[in-house]
Design an enzyme around this catalytic site. Structure first.
Site, mmCIF file in Angstrom:
data_model
loop_
_atom_site.group_PDB
_atom_site.id
_atom_site.type_symbol
_atom_site.label_atom_id
_atom_site.label_comp_id
_atom_site.label_asym_id
_atom_site.label_seq_id
_atom_site.Cartn_x
_atom_site.Cartn_y
_atom_site.Cartn_z
ATOM 1 N N CYS A 164 0.869 -1.185 0.000
ATOM 2 C CA CYS A 164 0.000 0.000 0.000
ATOM 3 C C CYS A 164 0.896 1.222 0.000
ATOM 4 O O CYS A 164 1.709 1.397 0.922
ATOM 5 C CB CYS A 164 -0.917 -0.009 1.220
ATOM 6 S SG CYS A 164 -1.882 1.502 1.401
ATOM 7 N N HIS A 197 -3.773 -3.331 -10.678
ATOM 8 C CA HIS A 197 -4.500 -2.091 -10.953
ATOM 9 C C HIS A 197 -5.077 -2.125 -12.360
ATOM 10 O O HIS A 197 -4.423 -2.556 -13.305
ATOM 11 C CB HIS A 197 -3.579 -0.875 -10.824
ATOM 12 C CG HIS A 197 -3.105 -0.644 -9.429
ATOM 13 N ND1 HIS A 197 -3.801 0.134 -8.531
ATOM 14 C CD2 HIS A 197 -2.019 -1.110 -8.771
ATOM 15 C CE1 HIS A 197 -3.158 0.140 -7.378
ATOM 16 N NE2 HIS A 197 -2.068 -0.615 -7.503
ATOM 17 N N GLU A 252 -10.594 0.802 -4.138
ATOM 18 C CA GLU A 252 -9.524 -0.089 -3.703
ATOM 19 C C GLU A 252 -10.047 -1.492 -3.408
ATOM 20 O O GLU A 252 -11.084 -1.651 -2.754
ATOM 21 C CB GLU A 252 -8.829 0.464 -2.466
ATOM 22 C CG GLU A 252 -7.953 1.676 -2.745
ATOM 23 C CD GLU A 252 -6.928 1.896 -1.656
ATOM 24 O OE1 GLU A 252 -6.160 0.953 -1.371
ATOM 25 O OE2 GLU A 252 -6.885 2.996 -1.090
ATOM 26 N N CYS A 288 -4.776 6.624 -2.939
ATOM 27 C CA CYS A 288 -4.136 5.316 -3.155
ATOM 28 C C CYS A 288 -2.789 5.574 -3.821
ATOM 29 O O CYS A 288 -2.738 6.017 -4.965
ATOM 30 C CB CYS A 288 -5.012 4.419 -4.021
ATOM 31 S SG CYS A 288 -4.258 2.817 -4.410
ATOM 32 N N GLY A 295 -1.961 3.188 -6.675
ATOM 33 C CA GLY A 295 -2.862 3.537 -7.772
ATOM 34 C C GLY A 295 -2.407 4.768 -8.523
ATOM 35 O O GLY A 295 -2.515 4.844 -9.754
#
Length: 281
Positions: A75, A166, A215, A224, A227
């Site tokens: 993350c 993603h 997410e 994110c 992301g």
């Protein structure tokens, strides 16, 4: 059992941080993490992050349980929060403090900058279908501007792995996306065997992107980090943006750079402590 914790956020993407150095396994179960993340009956967070002992020469190991109890590989906002947290528990107040963190996505190296921002070497993006993973194309194909049917509509998507999956799609207006309706359908689409994070991107100019994210395991969040990195990669691969850009998320902005020399991605953004406490589980 009483657990000490600290609450941090990175652009509103919030986490419960636990000093887990006394054990190589998280002291909280996924089921307990769900309760802790509940915003009405618990502390409230998008996930629980554990600072475990390092492995193979690293300073720390990072484990995360999402608010639904699932475990992501990494993350981006979370690792910035972890970097700030471990600097505090180590008593490391020097500028440019740097740690090597073992994650399920590989070794990540965050550095606390003189202005308090955290700069993270996010590594090299993975672009083959087998690496995402997705069955949208053959294993050795790159999924760049491929058509995908979701919610009765055809979307042009680009898939990128930052150690976690993603799916990026470019839209005219991110504010017009019905995220709560469409996001889950992307996340659980059959072409993503491990589910996926989904980014909806509006190109303001070649150095400025607006992004909303759904997410995997957490739903709609304010930011994110992985992301934002994946979005920049998708923008470069599709010719929509340059290799350095500001990515504006609902919680604020991240600075993302994709090096042309070594292909590594760099993310810079804030990490802020909200409060500390003790909770009984």
């Amino acid at each position: 059992m009483m657990i000490e914790f600290a609450k941090y956020h990175g652009l509103g993407n919030d986490f419960i941080l636990i000093d887990n150095r006394s054990s190589s396994q998280p002291v909280v179960t996924p089921e307990q993490a769900i309760k802790l993340c509940d915003r009405h009956f618990g502390i409230g967070a998008d996930g629980v992050i554990f600072a475990l002992p390092g492995q193979n020469g690293t300073d720390y190991t990072m484990r995360i349980f999402n608010s639904d109890g699932s475990e992501p590989e990494m993350c981006g906002n979370g690792i910035r929060c972890l970097a700030a947290f471990v600097a505090e528990i180590d008593g490391d107040n020097e500028n440019n403090s740097q740690k090597r963190i073992h994650t399920l996505a590989g070794i990540i190296t965050p550095q606390i900058m003189p202005d308090g921002q955290v700069k993270v070497d996010m590594g090299v993006p993975r672009l083959l279908a087998s690496e995402i993973p997705t069955t949208l194309g053959a294993e050795n194909e790159k999924i760049v501007d491929w058509s995908l049917e979701v919610a009765g509509q055809s979307w042009d998507v680009t898939c990128v792995s930052m150690g976690n999956p993603h799916c990026i799609t470019f839209v005219e207006d991110v504010a017009a996306i019905a995220l709560e309706k469409i996001g889950p359908q992307f996340e659980h689409h059959a072409v993503f065997p491990q589910r996926t994070n989904t980014e909806f991107i509006q190109v303001v100019n070649r150095n400025y992107l607006k992004m909303r994210v759904w997410e995997r395991g957490a739903g709609a969040t304010l930011a994110c980090g992985t992301g934002a990195c994946a979005a920049l990669v998708a923008g470069v691969l599709t010719g929509r943006c340059d290799r350095t850009a500001t990515v504006e998320l609902p919680g604020g902005c991240l600075q993302i750079e994709w090096s042309e020399v070594d292909q590594r991605l760099w993310m810079t953004g804030p990490a802020q402590r909200v409060f500390t406490g003790v909770v009984e589980i």
